[in-house]
Design an enzyme around this catalytic site. Sequence first.
Site, PDB file in Angstrom:
ATOM      1  N   CYS A 150       1.226   6.280   0.209  1.00 56.84           N
ATOM      2  CA  CYS A 150      -0.040   5.907   0.608  1.00 56.84           C
ATOM      3  C   CYS A 150      -0.697   4.411  -0.366  1.00 56.84           C
ATOM      4  O   CYS A 150       0.153   5.135  -1.348  1.00 56.84           O
ATOM      5  CB  CYS A 150      -1.231   7.126   0.771  1.00 56.84           C
ATOM      6  SG  CYS A 150      -2.650   6.873  -0.240  1.00 56.84           S
ATOM      7  N   CYS A 182      -3.422   6.931  -3.335  1.00 60.70           N
ATOM      8  CA  CYS A 182      -2.826   7.884  -3.891  1.00 60.70           C
ATOM      9  C   CYS A 182      -2.487   7.629  -5.473  1.00 60.70           C
ATOM     10  O   CYS A 182      -3.108   9.041  -6.017  1.00 60.70           O
ATOM     11  CB  CYS A 182      -1.282   8.945  -2.676  1.00 60.70           C
ATOM     12  SG  CYS A 182      -1.966   8.598  -1.057  1.00 60.70           S
ATOM     13  N   CYS A 196      15.041 -13.087  20.993  1.00 64.32           N
ATOM     14  CA  CYS A 196      14.739 -12.010  21.120  1.00 64.32           C
ATOM     15  C   CYS A 196      15.377 -10.922  21.927  1.00 64.32           C
ATOM     16  O   CYS A 196      16.449 -11.359  23.024  1.00 64.32           O
ATOM     17  CB  CYS A 196      13.460 -11.743  22.438  1.00 64.32           C
ATOM     18  SG  CYS A 196      13.091  -9.901  22.736  1.00 64.32           S
TER      19      CYS A 196
END
Length: 536
Positions: free
Chosen positions: A448, A451, A108
Amino acid sequence: MLFSKNPTSRFLLLTLIFVLLFFFSVNINASDPTNSEDDSDDLEQLLALDEQEDQLPEDQDQESSSRFSEAEVLSKAQRIVLELNSDNSKRVIDENEFVLLLGYAPWCVRSAELMPQFAEAATSLKELGSPVLMAKLDAERYPKVASLLDIKGFPTLLLFVNGTSQAYTGGFSAEEIVIWARKKTGVPVIRINTVTEAEDFLKKHHMFVIGLFEKFEGSDYKAFIKAAMSDNEIQFAEASNIEVAKLLYPDIKATNFLGIVKSEPERYTAYDGTFEMENILQFLDYNKFPLVTKLTELNSVRVYSSPVKLQVYVFAKADDFKILLEPLQDVARKFITKVMFIYIDIVDENLAKPFLTLFGLEESKNTLVTAFDNKGSSKYLLQSDPTPSNIEEFCSGLLHGSISTYFKSQPIPDNNNASVLAVVGKTFDDLVLNSPKNVLLEVYTPWCINCETTSKQIEKLAKHFKGLDSLIFAKIDASANEHPKLQVDDYPSLFLYKAGDKDNPIKLSTKSGSKELAAFINKQVRPKDQAAKDEL
């Protein structure tokens, strides 16, 4: 927790050295089968710090000397921070009154950035004689221990008081960690009795609150102490000798005084309200930031939670901002407690791009000035040159409500010969709201999934109704265009804006088939005496 991903070169050096030392110690511990056999002796050894400083050879240059010193400091600091594991974690937390624990993962980046700060804080707390035991846990290596200690992300800071944990709510620099830890473990205020103590205090603290009281008693003093205990970020100091207090705040003229001191041009700010805890804390919230705050991942949470809800953001390259900083501070001084000024390095994509995307300006490289009203979730853009005078006028307009809210928009497209008109933010009024015709609008986004299917359906319907002059088919990319009267949460969405009633658009189901949509359109927009042909 958020941390800077673009630290200074010196910080990168400290982080690199720390990580190398850290992994070296992990590898040694992993290969030593006797690592956990004698935890008591191990704890004492880890807490013991060799105070003798090795002298550097005189022929080394200043940079080499500095790097050696930094590495040595980090090495010593690391030995103060106890490494927890499956064998010792429960005993360490149960047997110590205060344990401040850092849960991390070796991979990390933010953990690596916090570790040097945590280690430096450990050194300072030890020198101050704090009872807090600083510990760290590799949550990836010991997932069961991490789960038991409620470590769910990286990095996580927790304070254990007699075995019971509480969330860390302080800042993320070494100084802020020390302040928070001391406040939570019984030292909310530092008493300063002598000139020497005052001089030493000034060397250690960049921002603090000073309270001067003839006697450390009474209602004003109690409110001061309550505020010190409730605040999580700022070091409080108290004095009863006015000459000693003046070393910290030169303009003190009487007792029962409170002021905040910062290491910036607007260094001293006196409190002139009544001594009540809530009022003191409010004063600090409005005055603890500098005239212009540089946003980092370390301070982002504090900035966003500021009670000053009108925030002006300046995006600029570092060299350009150096030129702008002083005149910008002069502007900021005129709007103290009313407008918060924040600088973001426009080259830092991690910090700048999320903001600039909200304005559709994510590719910008030149200086920009924007603003957010966090109370009403509105955003604004300075559309003239970012000169100090224009910025001041911009801020005045924000306060008086004369600046228009900014809605992003793509450039106006060429719709010649288009069966479905492309609408952008700038043309939404003309093509949709102010058009005398009925408008069937598709609201979509490039990302999307569904879409594309809806777009093909709308193209088919547009061709079918080509001869109907009272109907326009249109589409708008909601990811790049905004309008105050277009509030959509799901994509794709279909709306029919009927002529004469544009304020109440009808939402159509995107799950309907082409024939169902055609029948609905016929019913809504064709003259009643005209026959409808629905075959597609």
